[in-house]
Design an enzyme around this catalytic site. Structure first.
Site, short mmCIF file in Angstrom:
data_model
loop_
_atom_site.label_atom_id
_atom_site.label_comp_id
_atom_site.label_asym_id
_atom_site.label_seq_id
_atom_site.Cartn_x
_atom_site.Cartn_y
_atom_site.Cartn_z
N CYS A 2 0.83 -1.19 0.00
CA CYS A 2 0.00 0.00 0.00
C CYS A 2 0.87 1.24 0.00
CB CYS A 2 -0.91 0.00 1.24
SG CYS A 2 -1.84 -1.54 1.45
N ARG A 49 -4.85 1.28 -0.79
CA ARG A 49 -4.71 -0.14 -0.50
C ARG A 49 -4.62 -1.01 -1.74
NH1 ARG A 49 -9.06 -4.42 2.05
NH2 ARG A 49 -7.55 -6.04 2.58
N SER A 51 -5.00 -4.85 -2.09
CA SER A 51 -5.48 -5.93 -1.23
C SER A 51 -4.67 -7.21 -1.45
CB SER A 51 -6.96 -6.20 -1.50
OG SER A 51 -7.72 -5.04 -1.29
N GLY A 75 3.05 -2.91 3.66
CA GLY A 75 3.95 -4.05 3.70
C GLY A 75 3.27 -5.33 4.15
N VAL A 285 12.84 -11.05 -18.09
CA VAL A 285 12.99 -10.00 -19.09
C VAL A 285 14.32 -10.19 -19.80
CG1 VAL A 285 14.05 -8.39 -17.45
CG2 VAL A 285 12.93 -7.51 -19.49
#
Length: 656
Positions: A2, A49, A51, A75, A285
């Site tokens: 978040c 947030r 979730s 975190g 990548v």
């Protein structure tokens, strides 16, 4: 994962809702699912947030039962269930199974010692209304960021600098001391930022605003304490056990998970251990240019480990076009070309998962960088007294550029004199050639950064000193910073099991003789993980995400780089004639100045983005916002009516 902001008005005036809301919305990418705001007189908290856990009940800001304490948290706390069980045994009643409520009750029980109990990656703030205290902490290794500044009226805090800049009292101005350090390290070391008056909260530190004053202090120290009496097999067994446990702990989530995969041991080990618990989606990548792609090796590893593998290939045009926006996401210039590669692999991963495990931190903790072998190569010079070494260095400095000159120069110096961290861009002579007279007036030696760190470990061996410096500078300032910013730009949560506090406790006790051994680096880690890894990975050197900047600056990027240097409004800081000279020498093959040129270009682009405001970026939400959150004024418990926000009765914690 978040993002949050806060304002504490030192004059006791009510915080303006529009300011908090504007600050919060700069970080929608960190939290596209919900928004929450609390106003309480002279204190305002804003939250975005993403979730991950507690999908139905984990909204924030989170209040205790009588609304006397509120928390915003960024975190993951991997031991929160253990802490919750302990607190329940002490008599605390929980209304949810969330980390946020656990933090509140832990604060009620242990007060300002709270962060010492936490295992995870975190930055949080707790508003204690009754004591008029704003208290917060950042995790031990610096995985999650936190910035702050002081204005005429406020203390302002934010998960990203752009959140601070949305506050009208926060100014945009180059920190010339920080720029001087940036030219050495390719990032700005803690606690400075490239903005004058804006600072980082260092890792393992708490902050407290009380009686209208701020106090920042350390609560934990990353100390190496090698046990020379331990056997090699014991070190291997303990390392294997703790990494297996850490990977398992880092799988905690209620959303899809995956992992980044390169060709080296670090990410491969994480994927192999992850695969023991569930099917894994992996992401890599690469580039078209030979020698700059791990796609083939990663695919081979993915096939062996039987993962559902995805890859993305990037060309120069795509890389160049996205660069200004990514510098905006970084907040500060970080001249690490792999940061952009990390953005693209995060973008790919975010299309399939919400959480990705990654291998950052293994090199710093277990001794993985090739430069850590240098003390052994320079061992013969340690038998010389300091005066002889000084004379040798002076003599060698006058030699022509012949083979062996650099070896003599480095051997004549102590580790403190020669090692400034894993990235060392401009030496002092070249740096002064690049800096204008105005910037030279702000010049401060890089010793002011590295010296105090080295001074804390005067009796350690040279390899341990190098690791100690990198953990307290390079790891948090470059490696973990780019992992957070580039993943969050894609609303992806990246978790780094190697930087777990319990893993560090084990790594810190491994003697150097077991880390740099058998002709390789991080020897203990390789032995601990080899039973889980394909044979082609176990002894392979790590490349990371290599980026062909050296090649592109001679070809596709040459004119683009020249135009940026010539048009940049940074003449007060950078001698453009010298920067262009470096570019020409690089193009014509007279020297490899690619990292130096890239460092200059990243600063100039940052200046365009943040100081000149040449670009205007806005965060595009990832998918549809599930629901807006309430805006609550705790002073009188009155809901503030704001168009577009749900209105809910604010008489209990479940209002959030």
């Amino acid at each position: 994962m978040c993002g949050f902001v806060s304002i504490y008005d030192r004059l006791g005036q009510p915080v303006n809702l529009d300011i908090i809301q504007k600050m919060t919305q700069t970080m929608i990418h960190r939290g596209p699912n919900e928004e929450g705001i609390i106003l309480d007189g002279h204190l305002g908290l804003g939250f975005r947030r993403l979730s991950i856990n507690g999908l139905k009940e984990g909204s924030q800001p989170f209040l205790n039962h009588n609304q006397s304490i509120a928390v915003v948290f960024n975190g993951e706390i991997y031991n929160y269930k253990e802490l919750k069980k302990w607190l329940e045994e002490l008599g605390y009643q929980f209304m949810t199974d969330t980390e946020a409520e656990t933090l509140i009750h832990l604060y009620e029980e242990v007060g300002f010692d709270l962060p010492k109990y936490l295992r995870g990656m975190f930055a949080f703030q707790i508003w204690d209304r009754e004591q008029d205290i704003l208290f917060g902490a950042r995790d031990q290794m610096g995985i999650k960021p936190m910035y702050w500044c002081e204005t005429d009226h406020y203390y302002v805090f934010s998960s990203e600098i752009k959140g601070l800049l949305a506050c009208p009292e926060v100014k945009r101005q180059v920190n010339q001391e920080a720029l001087s350090h940036y030219l050495t390290f390719q990032y700005v070391p803690d606690p400075l930022t490239m903005f004058a008056g804006i600072y980082k909260i260092p890792p393992a530190h708490t902050w407290m605003v009380k009686n209208k004053e701020i106090k920042i202090q350390k609560y934990w120290e990353a100390q190496f304490q090698p046990d020379e009496n331990r056997s090699f097999s014991d070190c291997v067994d303990e390392t294997r056990a703790v990494i297996k446990e850490s990977v398992h702990a880092h799988l905690m989530s209620e959303v899809p998970r995956g992992a980044f995969l390169s060709s080296g041991i670090d990410s491969s080990a994480i994927v192999a251990l992850h695969r023991q618990h569930e099917n894994v989606q992996t992401f890599t990548v690469g580039f078209d240019i030979p020698g700059y792609s791990e796609l083939e090796f990663a695919k081979q590893t993915a096939d062996t480990l039987k993962t559902n593998h995805h890859e993305v290939k990037i060309d120069a045009t795509r890389y160049q076009e996205i660069l200004p926006r990514l510098i905006w996401h970084q907040d500060e210039p970080v001249a690490d070309p792999s940061a952009i590669a990390l953005y693209f692999v995060s973008q790919l991963a975010s299309q399939h998962v919400t959480v990705a495990l990654s291998g950052e931190g293994a090199d710093e903790l277990f001794g993985g960088y090739l430069i850590y072998r240098e003390p052994s190569a320079l061992q013969m010079f340690s038998y010389l007294d300091s005066q002889t070494r000084k004379w040798l260095g002076s003599w060698a400095s006058h030699l022509p550029n012949i083979k062996g000159k650099n070896y003599l120069l480095r051997g004549s110096k102590t580790v403190e004199e020669r090692y400034f961290g894993n990235a060392f861009i401009f030496d002092e002579k070249m740096k002064k050639n690049l800096m204008t007279e105005e910037l030279q007036q702000a010049y401060i030696s890089p010793w002011t950064v590295t010296g105090p760190i080295y001074n804390r470990v005067p009796n350690a061996d040279d390899v341990t000193k190098m690791q100690y410096l990198d953990i307290h500078s390079w790891l948090c300032g470059n490696i973990l910073m780019k992992a957070d910013k580039m993943s969050m730009a894609n609303s992806l949560e990246v978790r780094t099991p190697f930087t777990d506090i319990r893993v560090f406790e084990v790594a810190s006790r491994i003697p150097t003789k077991y880390k740099i051994a058998n002709g390789t680096t991080k020897h203990v880690l390789r032995e601990a993980m080899k039973e889980f890894l394909p044979t082609h990975v176990a002894q392979k050197k790590k490349l990371g995400f290599p980026v062909p900047i050296r090649y592109w600056l001679k070809n596709e990027f040459y004119q683009w780089a020249k135009d940026i240097i010539e048009e940049s409004a940074t003449s007060d800081f950078i001698r453009k004639s010298y920067a262009l000279q470096l570019l020409e020498k690089h193009k014509h093959g007279h020297a490899d100045h690619s990292r130096k040129i890239w460092t200059v270009l990243c600063f100039m682009l940052w200046h365009q983005v943040y100081i000149e405001e040449k670009y205007q970026f806005s965060t595009i939400e990832k998918g549809e916002v599930r629901r807006h959150h309430v805006i609550l004024n705790l002073d009188g418990h009155q809901l503030l009516k704001k168009q577009g926000y749900s209105m809910r009765i604010a008489n209990s914690m479940r209002s959030f």
